[in-house]
Scaffold this motif. Structure first.
Motif, PDB file in Angstrom:
ATOM      1  N   LEU A 135       0.875  -1.167   0.000  1.00  0.00           N
ATOM      2  CA  LEU A 135       0.000   0.000   0.000  1.00  0.00           C
ATOM      3  C   LEU A 135       0.909   1.212   0.000  1.00  0.00           C
ATOM      4  CD1 LEU A 135      -2.494  -1.361   2.675  1.00  0.00           C
ATOM      5  CD2 LEU A 135      -2.616  -1.602   0.182  1.00  0.00           C
ATOM      6  N   ALA A 136       1.202   1.693  -1.192  1.00  0.00           N
ATOM      7  CA  ALA A 136       2.285   2.650  -1.383  1.00  0.00           C
ATOM      8  C   ALA A 136       1.949   4.013  -0.787  1.00  0.00           C
ATOM      9  CB  ALA A 136       2.603   2.782  -2.874  1.00  0.00           C
ATOM     10  N   ALA A 137       2.982   4.833  -0.691  1.00  0.00           N
ATOM     11  CA  ALA A 137       2.832   6.191  -0.172  1.00  0.00           C
ATOM     12  C   ALA A 137       1.696   6.909  -0.895  1.00  0.00           C
ATOM     13  CB  ALA A 137       4.139   6.963  -0.349  1.00  0.00           C
ATOM     14  N   GLY A 138       0.889   7.632  -0.131  1.00  0.00           N
ATOM     15  CA  GLY A 138      -0.267   8.308  -0.691  1.00  0.00           C
ATOM     16  C   GLY A 138      -1.543   7.504  -0.633  1.00  0.00           C
ATOM     17  N   THR A 139      -1.423   6.238  -0.204  1.00  0.00           N
ATOM     18  CA  THR A 139      -2.587   5.379  -0.050  1.00  0.00           C
ATOM     19  C   THR A 139      -3.133   5.518   1.369  1.00  0.00           C
ATOM     20  OG1 THR A 139      -1.845   3.800  -1.720  1.00  0.00           O
ATOM     21  CG2 THR A 139      -3.374   2.966  -0.062  1.00  0.00           C
ATOM     22  N   ALA A 140      -4.442   5.488   1.512  1.00  0.00           N
ATOM     23  CA  ALA A 140      -5.077   5.650   2.822  1.00  0.00           C
ATOM     24  C   ALA A 140      -4.598   4.588   3.800  1.00  0.00           C
ATOM     25  CB  ALA A 140      -6.595   5.585   2.673  1.00  0.00           C
ATOM     26  N   ASP A 141      -4.618   4.935   5.061  1.00  0.00           N
ATOM     27  CA  ASP A 141      -4.187   4.059   6.144  1.00  0.00           C
ATOM     28  C   ASP A 141      -5.077   2.811   6.211  1.00  0.00           C
ATOM     29  OD1 ASP A 141      -3.411   2.874   8.508  1.00  0.00           O
ATOM     30  OD2 ASP A 141      -3.920   4.576   9.789  1.00  0.00           O
ATOM     31  N   PRO A 142      -4.509   1.601   6.063  1.00  0.00           N
ATOM     32  CA  PRO A 142      -5.333   0.387   6.075  1.00  0.00           C
ATOM     33  C   PRO A 142      -5.900   0.066   7.451  1.00  0.00           C
ATOM     34  CG  PRO A 142      -3.006  -0.189   6.042  1.00  0.00           C
ATOM     35  CD  PRO A 142      -3.080   1.301   5.844  1.00  0.00           C
ATOM     36  N   LEU A 143      -5.385   0.728   8.494  1.00  0.00           N
ATOM     37  CA  LEU A 143      -5.880   0.472   9.844  1.00  0.00           C
ATOM     38  C   LEU A 143      -6.672   1.650  10.390  1.00  0.00           C
ATOM     39  CD1 LEU A 143      -2.763  -1.384  11.260  1.00  0.00           C
ATOM     40  CD2 LEU A 143      -4.932  -2.380  10.554  1.00  0.00           C
ATOM     41  N   SER A 144      -7.105   2.530   9.492  1.00  0.00           N
ATOM     42  CA  SER A 144      -7.995   3.605   9.911  1.00  0.00           C
ATOM     43  C   SER A 144      -9.380   3.021  10.158  1.00  0.00           C
ATOM     44  CB  SER A 144      -8.070   4.696   8.846  1.00  0.00           C
ATOM     45  OG  SER A 144      -8.694   4.201   7.669  1.00  0.00           O
ATOM     46  N   TRP A 145     -10.191   3.810  10.818  1.00  0.00           N
ATOM     47  CA  TRP A 145     -11.547   3.392  11.193  1.00  0.00           C
ATOM     48  C   TRP A 145     -12.330   2.826  10.008  1.00  0.00           C
ATOM     49  CZ3 TRP A 145     -14.056   4.054  16.014  1.00  0.00           C
ATOM     50  CH2 TRP A 145     -15.435   4.020  16.007  1.00  0.00           C
ATOM     51  N   LYS A 146     -12.409   3.589   8.922  1.00  0.00           N
ATOM     52  CA  LYS A 146     -13.228   3.175   7.785  1.00  0.00           C
ATOM     53  C   LYS A 146     -12.599   2.022   7.012  1.00  0.00           C
ATOM     54  CE  LYS A 146     -15.629   7.578   7.096  1.00  0.00           C
ATOM     55  NZ  LYS A 146     -15.904   8.702   6.178  1.00  0.00           N
ATOM     56  N   ALA A 147     -11.280   2.010   6.921  1.00  0.00           N
ATOM     57  CA  ALA A 147     -10.622   0.915   6.211  1.00  0.00           C
ATOM     58  C   ALA A 147     -10.828  -0.407   6.940  1.00  0.00           C
ATOM     59  CB  ALA A 147      -9.134   1.216   6.046  1.00  0.00           C
ATOM     60  N   LEU A 148     -10.732  -0.393   8.255  1.00  0.00           N
ATOM     61  CA  LEU A 148     -10.933  -1.617   9.026  1.00  0.00           C
ATOM     62  C   LEU A 148     -12.342  -2.153   8.855  1.00  0.00           C
ATOM     63  CD1 LEU A 148      -9.018  -0.873  12.354  1.00  0.00           C
ATOM     64  CD2 LEU A 148      -8.487  -2.653  10.676  1.00  0.00           C
ATOM     65  N   ARG A 149     -13.306  -1.258   8.795  1.00  0.00           N
ATOM     66  CA  ARG A 149     -14.685  -1.707   8.595  1.00  0.00           C
ATOM     67  C   ARG A 149     -14.840  -2.381   7.232  1.00  0.00           C
ATOM     68  NH1 ARG A 149     -18.917   2.863   9.671  1.00  0.00           N
ATOM     69  NH2 ARG A 149     -20.320   1.089   9.419  1.00  0.00           N
ATOM     70  N   GLY A 150     -14.116  -1.886   6.219  1.00  0.00           N
ATOM     71  CA  GLY A 150     -14.184  -2.494   4.901  1.00  0.00           C
ATOM     72  C   GLY A 150     -13.426  -3.801   4.809  1.00  0.00           C
ATOM     73  N   ALA A 151     -12.325  -3.897   5.548  1.00  0.00           N
ATOM     74  CA  ALA A 151     -11.477  -5.090   5.483  1.00  0.00           C
ATOM     75  C   ALA A 151     -12.046  -6.243   6.303  1.00  0.00           C
ATOM     76  CB  ALA A 151     -10.074  -4.753   5.971  1.00  0.00           C
ATOM     77  N   MET A 152     -12.802  -5.940   7.353  1.00  0.00           N
ATOM     78  CA  MET A 152     -13.416  -6.958   8.203  1.00  0.00           C
ATOM     79  C   MET A 152     -12.426  -8.037   8.651  1.00  0.00           C
ATOM     80  SD  MET A 152     -16.374  -5.981   8.914  1.00  0.00           S
ATOM     81  CE  MET A 152     -16.996  -7.435   9.703  1.00  0.00           C
ATOM     82  N   GLY A 153     -11.283  -7.611   9.146  1.00  0.00           N
ATOM     83  CA  GLY A 153     -10.306  -8.552   9.693  1.00  0.00           C
ATOM     84  C   GLY A 153      -9.156  -8.878   8.760  1.00  0.00           C
ATOM     85  N   SER A 154      -9.330  -8.658   7.453  1.00  0.00           N
ATOM     86  CA  SER A 154      -8.252  -9.001   6.509  1.00  0.00           C
ATOM     87  C   SER A 154      -6.998  -8.176   6.756  1.00  0.00           C
ATOM     88  CB  SER A 154      -8.734  -8.809   5.070  1.00  0.00           C
ATOM     89  OG  SER A 154      -9.757  -9.737   4.751  1.00  0.00           O
ATOM     90  N   ALA A 155      -7.153  -6.950   7.260  1.00  0.00           N
ATOM     91  CA  ALA A 155      -5.989  -6.109   7.543  1.00  0.00           C
ATOM     92  C   ALA A 155      -5.131  -6.693   8.665  1.00  0.00           C
ATOM     93  CB  ALA A 155      -6.431  -4.700   7.915  1.00  0.00           C
ATOM     94  N   PHE A 156      -5.698  -7.590   9.471  1.00  0.00           N
ATOM     95  CA  PHE A 156      -4.946  -8.233  10.549  1.00  0.00           C
ATOM     96  C   PHE A 156      -4.191  -9.460  10.053  1.00  0.00           C
ATOM     97  CE2 PHE A 156      -8.791  -6.816  13.210  1.00  0.00           C
ATOM     98  CZ  PHE A 156      -8.258  -5.553  13.396  1.00  0.00           C
ATOM     99  N   ARG A 157      -4.624 -10.007   8.907  1.00  0.00           N
ATOM    100  CA  ARG A 157      -4.098 -11.301   8.471  1.00  0.00           C
ATOM    101  C   ARG A 157      -3.267 -11.229   7.198  1.00  0.00           C
ATOM    102  NH1 ARG A 157      -9.590 -12.397   9.913  1.00  0.00           N
ATOM    103  NH2 ARG A 157     -10.164 -12.071   7.721  1.00  0.00           N
ATOM    104  N   LEU A 158      -3.674 -10.413   6.238  1.00  0.00           N
ATOM    105  CA  LEU A 158      -2.975 -10.383   4.953  1.00  0.00           C
ATOM    106  C   LEU A 158      -1.689  -9.579   5.091  1.00  0.00           C
ATOM    107  CD1 LEU A 158      -3.265 -11.200   1.909  1.00  0.00           C
ATOM    108  CD2 LEU A 158      -4.022  -8.840   1.530  1.00  0.00           C
ATOM    109  N   PRO A 159      -0.532 -10.173   4.823  1.00  0.00           N
ATOM    110  CA  PRO A 159       0.718  -9.414   4.942  1.00  0.00           C
ATOM    111  C   PRO A 159       0.713  -8.195   4.032  1.00  0.00           C
ATOM    112  CG  PRO A 159       1.163 -11.764   4.756  1.00  0.00           C
ATOM    113  CD  PRO A 159      -0.300 -11.586   4.465  1.00  0.00           C
ATOM    114  N   HIS A 160       1.059  -7.057   4.594  1.00  0.00           N
ATOM    115  CA  HIS A 160       1.103  -5.839   3.772  1.00  0.00           C
ATOM    116  C   HIS A 160       2.103  -4.853   4.348  1.00  0.00           C
ATOM    117  CE1 HIS A 160      -1.995  -4.870   6.853  1.00  0.00           C
ATOM    118  NE2 HIS A 160      -1.495  -3.638   6.781  1.00  0.00           N
TER     119      HIS A 160
END
Length: 276
Positions: free
Chosen positions: A156-181
């Motif tokens: 998730l390159a520079a300029g991309t929204a924070d994957p652990l922000s409030w709204k991103a976490l709601r969209g990821a539904m746990g994937s942000a905790f598991r998928l290496p990034h």
């Protein structure tokens, strides 16, 4: 003799009723600004997913609403048993921090996970590169789709929204905790690392690329997706090995980035299953 029932809520301190309480202020600050060493988790599903993924939880806030279901009572008890402080917060105060139509009565603060970059290249790499995606919901959906399709990781390159922000976490539904990034690396550096490891980089473009289903996606592949409005800049396109396009009927010009990623990643998954 019947066992003595445990208290309904294993929480600490008196109930917090003020929106100016330091804990409430801290939670609100994380919701609005994010980008600290902590992530704010809302709702039972995200807290359960974080626990299952081994994410370190620092503190939780629960309202009486969490005590109204067996699931809520069990989860609060689990947090307390794990030694995670659980603060009691008034229903209305906690609901003021929620973006859900009806708050489930549970928030938690979690340490941000740190992934080994090498895990992105496990097996036959299938990677997504987000270059300048600015909508947190799109970033979360991208991670969720990538995990579902069997991707090995993401840059998730520079300029991309924070994957652990409030709204991103709601969209990821746990994937942000598991998928290496890896988040925040310049896209040029990410592309160089992929190409050093012999991963074919494919730019997704609205037109002019090879049809995505005509490309051999059984080899190590990385799909590079650009900004929602402007796509990939010319200097980034110049560094990428090839371009792919999703043919579309009618007057439709493009797809939402999450939908496009799903089409591409699941085609790769289909080809790889067919090879087995």
């Amino acid at each position: 003799m019947p066992a003595t029932a445990a208290p309904a809520l294993a929480m600490t301190d008196a109930i917090i009723r003020s929106r100016s309480n330091p804990l409430v202020k801290r939670l609100r600050s994380l919701k609005e600004r994010g980008a600290t060493d902590l992530a704010l988790l809302e709702g039972m599903t995200l807290v359960e997913e974080a626990l299952a993924a081994g994410i370190a939880l620092v503190e939780a806030a629960a309202s009486p609403r969490a005590d109204k279901t067996p699931r809520g009572r069990a989860l609060v008890a689990r947090l307390a048993t794990a030694g995670i402080p659980v603060r009691r917060v008034d229903d209305a105060v906690l609901a003021s921090l929620s973006e859900a139509e009806t708050s489930q009565g549970l928030l938690a603060l979690a340490r941000r996970p740190s992934f080994d970059e090498g895990a992105i290249y496990a097996g036959t790499p299938l990677v997504v590169v987000a270059a300048g995606l600015q909508n947190p919901g799109n970033v979360g959906a991208l991670l969720r789709t990538a995990e579902a399709a069997g991707a090995t990781g993401a840059y998730l390159a520079a300029g991309t929204a924070d994957p652990l922000s409030w709204k991103a976490l709601r969209g990821a539904m746990g994937s942000a905790f598991r998928l290496p990034h890896v988040h925040g690396m310049p896209v040029e550096q990410a592309l160089a690392r992929l190409q050093k490891r012999k991963v074919l980089t494919l730019a997704t473009v609205a037109e002019g690329g090879q049809s995505y289903d005509m490309v051999d996606l059984r080899q190590p592949v990385a799909f590079v997706l650009g900004n929602e409005g402007s796509g990939l800049p010319p200097e980034v396109l110049a560094r990428i090995d090839a371009r792919v396009t999703i043919p579309m009927a009618g007057a439709t010009e493009s797809l939402n980035v999450g939908v496009a990623a799903g089409v591409l990643l699941f085609e790769a998954a289909r080809q790889r299953r067919a090879r087995q």
